[in-house]
Enzyme design. Sequence first.
Site, mmCIF file in Angstrom:
data_model
loop_
_atom_site.group_PDB
_atom_site.id
_atom_site.type_symbol
_atom_site.label_atom_id
_atom_site.label_comp_id
_atom_site.label_asym_id
_atom_site.label_seq_id
_atom_site.Cartn_x
_atom_site.Cartn_y
_atom_site.Cartn_z
ATOM 1 N N GLU A 185 0.801 -1.219 0.000
ATOM 2 C CA GLU A 185 0.000 0.000 0.000
ATOM 3 C C GLU A 185 0.840 1.279 0.000
ATOM 4 O OE1 GLU A 185 -3.185 0.408 -0.358
ATOM 5 O OE2 GLU A 185 -3.795 -1.707 -0.305
ATOM 6 N N SER A 213 -48.471 -31.013 36.027
ATOM 7 C CA SER A 213 -48.067 -31.698 37.261
ATOM 8 C C SER A 213 -46.679 -31.298 37.753
ATOM 9 C CB SER A 213 -48.112 -33.210 37.037
ATOM 10 O OG SER A 213 -49.449 -33.648 36.856
#
Length: 659
Positions: A83, A350
């Site tokens: 770069e 239950s």
Amino acid sequence: MWGTIRWISSKLFALSILSIFLLIGFIIYLKGQPLPDQDIAYTTKIYSRDHQIIDNLHTEENRVHVPLEDISTHIVQATVAIEDQHFYQHFGVDVKGVLRAIYINFQNQSRSQGGSTITQQLAKNLYLTHEKTWERKFYELILTAQLELHYSKSYILEKYLNQIYYGHGCYGVEAASQRYFGKSASELTLAESTLLAGVPKGPSYYSPFLNYDNAMKRQKLVLHRMVENGYISQQEMDDALTSELVFHKPNVQTASALYFRDYVIAELVKLGYQEDQLRMQGLEITTTLNLGMQQTAAALIDEQLSKFEDLQAALVTVNPENGDILAMVGGRDYKESPYNRVLAKRQAGSTFKPFVYLAALDSGLSPVSKLKSEAARFTYDNGRQSYTPRNFNDFYFNDDITFLKALAVSDNVVAVKTNLMVRPSLVKETAQTLGIQSYLQEEPSLALGAFPVSPMEMTVAYGTIASQGIRIEPRAILEIRDRRGKLLYASETQQQHVHDPETLYILTDMMRSVFEPDGTGFRVKDLLPFDVAGKTGTTDTDAWMIGFTPDNVTSVWVGYDRDRFISRSESYQATPIWANYMAQVSGTTVPVMGHPTSVGESSTVTEPVITKQHYKQFPIPKGVAPLEICLDTGELAPANGSCTRTRTVFFVPGTEPVQ
């Protein structure tokens, strides 16, 4: 003539001095001016308890900040080489590069060539748009100069590597490294680094997922630049080119944890975080989730319900010792329905009965207290209303049975009778003390779980039973750190002693009977070679199984989202999910060393190491007494051995049978 030349020279000299002063003044001015505010969003990461990624929270940009020292030298050098090879020599602008770009753009009558340095790219990405105009370029140069004046090269490079776009929604080298290779940026190899460094030039064009050949050609160019700049040798380049690149496949196994992810976000909001800000702050959130248990739960639900297209399920596991949520499956498919059924309120059936029998034990009754199992109709509200419970398949013993047996076989009539005998107000208070927060009415049907509660509430309440009276708030978050690792929050266990341990242990022992012969959970007993207690439950629309060991409370719910009735076969699905899950996640593996075996006069070998599972036992409080009881009569077992069905049963002193 000479006078003219001297005059021009003096003017030029004066102009040069003036320019130098103006330049110095401009530099001083720029250094004194603050840079514009940076509005950078960083990705927040949510981890399991062993630091495996669950999910990333981000806005449009998936970015994770890492300091330069935590970035592989390879990717740093590769980025500079490709770069901006003169990065360390210039002051923000590579003059040769700019002149070259101007020349090419002039020839082509375009602005296709940028010639931008790393600092210029950073200035553009932080503060400017990406339009190609001379005005924008001028501001870019000003901001570039300010960056160079305010910050070191290392800082600029760190900011750049955390800012640049690498494709596939990844901003910054850490997010890119995780997406492409499933590892941290600090672990990148030379081959991986050079491939990544080539991507920002054209994130789609050079993506190895989209254009593999282009990516490989670009990688080779990056390696050449690194050789030219003296970062690596020719041999290192050749080795990198022949290295196999193993690309990361996103972990789809964490998809089931998205229900838990949403729960964590809700908890963060309670802590004062704003949800939109969470996706921008770059937080690291370590949660309580055990990813292995989570994946086991999700897989078992998928397998067990594979033949039932629309049937839904929920599972949640909490450690009763500290409140840690270890697993949470809110449904079968998050993408299809993100509704978290762990928090949905349904009739408990239950599974509510243990609260009834605990109220009875607290009232001075015992596991062998008896009531008659028979068809019955109950009136209440001063005779204005009636309630007629029915046993499964309309089966009644038509005889007195013990509470121990009534709980094991899930006798509805005995549960309702017990509720009315000890008063529904006490049963309600007992349930609320253990952890039930939903609205409950003081009616006969309370005993059979007629009022909706959530799996999370039931898990907390059963956890209080498992911990023998210590109610612990469930927690999902262990700690929160900012993007630089600073600790922002560490959770503490929120607990309260709400009940004495004696009757809770007796209740736990009664709930063991669910997995004994005649118990409603006996069919899965072979899967459970450890100390475990629990309760099954069904309604017309719901199937439940909730059970616990000393360090694991798990609730499973199965049903439909819109109160559709479940069939007989559908009602049987919750228990095997729960049992298979508990079988796989319970206990700890303990190594057992083999003994040395003599071989000849001077040498020995060690037998292969074997392992076994270690399981915790429920501790027995001092204030309970064990007695051998005849299950046929509910009385003390005769010394002559005439009773063939006996069991050790625990009592609070003074409540035990006398004969």
